[in-house]
Design a protein around this motif. Structure first.
Motif, short mmCIF file in Angstrom:
data_model
loop_
_atom_site.label_atom_id
_atom_site.label_comp_id
_atom_site.label_asym_id
_atom_site.label_seq_id
_atom_site.Cartn_x
_atom_site.Cartn_y
_atom_site.Cartn_z
N ALA A 106 1.04 -1.36 0.06
CA ALA A 106 0.11 -0.05 0.04
C ALA A 106 0.45 1.03 -0.45
CB ALA A 106 -0.69 0.23 1.17
N ALA A 107 2.09 0.96 0.31
CA ALA A 107 2.91 1.99 0.64
C ALA A 107 3.86 2.82 -0.54
CB ALA A 107 4.20 2.39 1.75
N ALA A 108 3.10 1.84 -2.11
CA ALA A 108 4.20 2.16 -3.35
C ALA A 108 3.39 3.05 -3.62
CB ALA A 108 4.78 0.38 -3.89
N LYS A 109 4.74 3.76 -4.36
CA LYS A 109 4.20 4.78 -5.17
C LYS A 109 4.02 4.25 -6.65
CE LYS A 109 3.73 8.78 -2.47
NZ LYS A 109 4.59 10.07 -1.44
N GLN A 110 4.98 3.42 -6.71
CA GLN A 110 5.48 2.74 -8.30
C GLN A 110 5.14 1.76 -8.58
OE1 GLN A 110 8.94 5.09 -10.18
NE2 GLN A 110 8.83 5.92 -8.53
N PRO A 111 5.00 1.12 -9.55
CA PRO A 111 3.45 1.50 -10.72
C PRO A 111 2.85 1.57 -10.71
CG PRO A 111 3.94 -0.62 -11.45
CD PRO A 111 4.98 -0.37 -9.60
N ASP A 112 1.89 2.65 -9.76
CA ASP A 112 0.64 3.09 -8.69
C ASP A 112 0.00 3.38 -10.05
OD1 ASP A 112 -1.78 2.81 -7.71
OD2 ASP A 112 -0.90 3.75 -5.37
N LYS A 133 -5.83 3.31 -29.10
CA LYS A 133 -5.13 4.11 -27.71
C LYS A 133 -5.77 3.82 -26.25
CE LYS A 133 -5.43 8.43 -30.50
NZ LYS A 133 -5.85 9.70 -30.74
N VAL A 134 -4.43 3.95 -25.88
CA VAL A 134 -4.60 4.12 -24.12
C VAL A 134 -3.55 5.12 -23.18
CG1 VAL A 134 -2.78 2.18 -23.17
CG2 VAL A 134 -4.52 2.62 -21.81
N TYR A 135 -3.81 5.37 -22.62
CA TYR A 135 -3.62 6.83 -21.46
C TYR A 135 -3.62 6.50 -20.13
CZ TYR A 135 -3.28 11.52 -19.47
OH TYR A 135 -2.46 12.71 -18.15
N ALA A 136 -3.17 6.44 -19.77
CA ALA A 136 -2.22 6.48 -17.87
C ALA A 136 -2.08 7.33 -17.19
CB ALA A 136 -1.76 4.55 -18.07
N ARG A 137 -2.36 7.40 -15.97
CA ARG A 137 -1.30 9.21 -14.98
C ARG A 137 -1.09 7.61 -13.99
NH1 ARG A 137 -4.31 11.46 -11.50
NH2 ARG A 137 -6.16 11.40 -12.19
N TYR A 138 -0.61 7.97 -13.13
CA TYR A 138 0.06 7.24 -12.19
C TYR A 138 0.69 8.18 -10.84
CZ TYR A 138 1.31 3.86 -15.64
OH TYR A 138 1.47 2.90 -16.57
N ALA A 139 0.80 7.67 -9.72
CA ALA A 139 1.60 8.69 -8.61
C ALA A 139 2.40 8.98 -8.73
CB ALA A 139 1.28 7.72 -7.72
#
Length: 206
Positions: free
Chosen positions: A58-64, A78-84
């Motif tokens: 739960a603490a991991a910000k990558q690859p969240d 197409k696909v677009y993704a936004r990460y923490a």
């Protein structure tokens, strides 16, 4: 070899060792907000990087992955993704899975080693490569985003598609047993190492 984990780990090892949100005027689009803090940490894997011990980190910000948008236009899927959070270090894998009305199954896999693209290929589920001119990618570490797209011509010009997307960080390409961290953008919670990427709803041609 169809699982998210085994395909990623094998491709990443081999490779490392050797568009925006707005939809076009004619397109069908679907978006999903993924749960924050649902990165799966897979450890104690077998020699192929599968059959791991899977737990939520739960603490991991990558690859969240926090948000994913899929779009089917008159000429591309197409696909677009936004990460923490995103950084360029280490071996990172992004995979875009597509299933069509004709039963065509394809995966666009992009592997980066310290920010350098070492693999960018469209494959069949069997693992055999598909020749495809016009694959596109955009990775923005400042905005924490990844955008990938496939020409419809490389997918047999489908009437509709279903799309999946996920990302992975490999701990050690020389030792698959050490595992990886991953996030399936269409699955909230644990993504088992034996699971494949979840597919979204049908998107008709724009």
């Amino acid at each position: 070899m169809n699982s998210f984990a085994r395909r990623f780990a094998a491709l990443a090892g081999a490779a490392a060792l050797s568009a925006g949100l707005a939809a076009p005027a004619h397109a069908e689009q679907w978006a999903r907000t993924d749960a924050r803090g649902d990165v799966t940490s897979s450890t104690n894997c077998d020699a192929e990087g599968s059959s791991c011990t899977d737990t939520i980190d739960a603490a991991a910000k990558q690859p969240d992955v926090l948000r994913v948008v899929t779009t089917h236009t008159t000429d591309r899927v197409k696909v677009y993704a936004r990460y923490a959070e995103m950084t360029s270090g280490g071996v990172r894998v992004h995979q875009f899975r597509v299933y069509t009305n004709e039963g065509v199954r394809r995966r666009l896999t992009v592997i980066l080693d310290d920010g350098r693209v070492v693999y960018n290929q469209l494959d069949r589920d069997s693992g055999s490569k598909v020749a495809c001119a016009g694959l596109r990618r955009s990775i923005d570490y400042g905005a924490n985003t990844v955008a990938l797209s496939i020409p419809r011509a490389c997918l047999s010009n489908p009437r509709w598609v279903r799309v999946g997307f996920g990302s992975m960080i490999i701990r050690d390409v020389n030792d698959a047993t050490r595992g990886y961290k991953s996030d399936d953008a269409l699955r909230s919670g644990l993504s088992a190492s034996t699971s494949d990427l979840v597919l979204g709803p049908r998107l008709s041609r724009g």
